[in-house]
Write a protein that holds these residues in place. Sequence first.
Motif, short mmCIF file in Angstrom:
data_model
loop_
_atom_site.label_atom_id
_atom_site.label_comp_id
_atom_site.label_asym_id
_atom_site.label_seq_id
_atom_site.Cartn_x
_atom_site.Cartn_y
_atom_site.Cartn_z
N ARG A 221 4.24 -11.28 -54.27
CA ARG A 221 4.13 -9.97 -53.60
C ARG A 221 4.89 -9.98 -52.27
O ARG A 221 5.56 -9.02 -51.92
CB ARG A 221 2.65 -9.66 -53.36
CG ARG A 221 2.39 -8.30 -52.72
CD ARG A 221 1.05 -8.24 -52.01
NE ARG A 221 0.95 -9.23 -50.96
CZ ARG A 221 1.49 -9.10 -49.76
NH1 ARG A 221 2.20 -8.01 -49.45
NH2 ARG A 221 1.35 -10.04 -48.85
N GLN B 266 0.50 -15.17 -56.87
CA GLN B 266 0.58 -13.70 -56.82
C GLN B 266 0.89 -13.23 -55.40
O GLN B 266 1.69 -12.31 -55.20
CB GLN B 266 -0.75 -13.10 -57.30
CG GLN B 266 -0.99 -13.24 -58.79
CD GLN B 266 -2.43 -12.96 -59.18
OE1 GLN B 266 -3.24 -12.52 -58.37
NE2 GLN B 266 -2.76 -13.19 -60.44
N GLU B 267 0.27 -13.89 -54.41
CA GLU B 267 0.53 -13.53 -53.01
C GLU B 267 1.96 -13.87 -52.60
O GLU B 267 2.61 -13.11 -51.89
CB GLU B 267 -0.48 -14.24 -52.10
CG GLU B 267 -1.90 -13.72 -52.23
CD GLU B 267 -2.02 -12.30 -51.69
OE1 GLU B 267 -2.01 -12.13 -50.46
OE2 GLU B 267 -2.09 -11.36 -52.51
#
Length: 319
Positions: A98, A94-95
Motif C-alpha cells: 500500500r 499489505q502495508e
Amino acid sequence: MAYQRAPTVVGVPNFNAVEDAAALRAAMKGFGTDEQAIIDILTTRSNMQRQAISQAFTREYGRDLIEDLKSELGGHFEDVIVALMTPPEEYLCQELHRCMEGMGTDEDTLVEILCTRTKPEIAAIVDTYERLYDRPLAEHMCSETSGDFRRLLTLIVVGARADEAPADPERARELAQELYDAGEAKWGTDEEVFNRILAHESFAQLRQIFEEYKNIAGRTVEQAIKAEIDGELKDALSAIVECVEDAAGWFARRLRRAVQGAGTDDRALVRILATRAEVDLDNVKLEYEKLYDKTLQSDISGETSGDYKRALVALIGPA
C-alpha cells in the motif's frame, strides 16, 4: 544488552477454536453486532489462535470470518480487527504494498517496517511478499525509492545482515573507526560506509560498534548520523541505530508522533499496536510513560473513540 521482549498479548490457556468461532458467529448474527464480544475474544488471542478460529469458523459455518467481520464492522475499528485476523507477515506485506502503490511513496512506513526488524523477520516478509504479489519486494522497492536510501533498503531486503552471534570486540573497534573516518573525521560523508556497516552487521555486533564509536568520537553514532546525513537516509539509519539499542523507545516515539499534532495517524497506530502486541508492546508502553510522563493508554484514549478506542486499549493492556 538487548532488552527482554515483553508482549501484552500472549494468547489464552485452554483455548478452544470452535467455541470462539461460535461466540463470534453469535456476536454477528441477527439484529445488531456485539462489538464488545468481538473485542474481548480477538484482542486476547494470539495470532496463531486467531488463525485456528478462522479455520474453525469456515469449517463449522462454511463462511469466511474476515469477510463476515468486514460486513459487520466499519472504519478504524474494522482496520484493527482485520489487522489482528491477518497473519503478521501478510499484514506487513499489505502495508508495504500500500505504501508503494499509486502516487508517491510513504517512506516513513518503509523505514518503520524494514529498518526495525530482525534478519529472520525480514526473510519471512520477503518470502510472503513474493507469494502475495508475484513480484520480489526488492524490485518493487527499487522502482519507488532512489539513491543511498534505496541502496540501504535493498541491502536489508536481500538479507545482507549477518546472523546473530556473539560480538567480536576487535572487529567492532575497526568498524567504529571506519564509521568515524567516513563521517565526522572528513569533509563530506561517505554514506556507502554507513549503509554497508549498518545493513550488514548483526544487531549484537552493531551494539558493540556503537559502544566503541562513543569511545572514539566522544558522542553517539546517532548524533553523528543526525549531524552528517539528511532526508530519508538519516531517518532509516537512525531507526536501525535506535532499534539496535532500544526498539521499545523507537516505537514509543513513533506512536507519540502518530497521536501528536493535527490529526491522528490512525494507520500507524493500528499497525504498530497490532504487530507489536505479541512482541514487545509492554516494553513500548513502559518507555512511553518514561519519555512523556503520560500513559500510552491515556494519549490513545484522548485521540480515538468508541469501539476503535476500546480495541486499541485492550491490546495495550492495563496501565
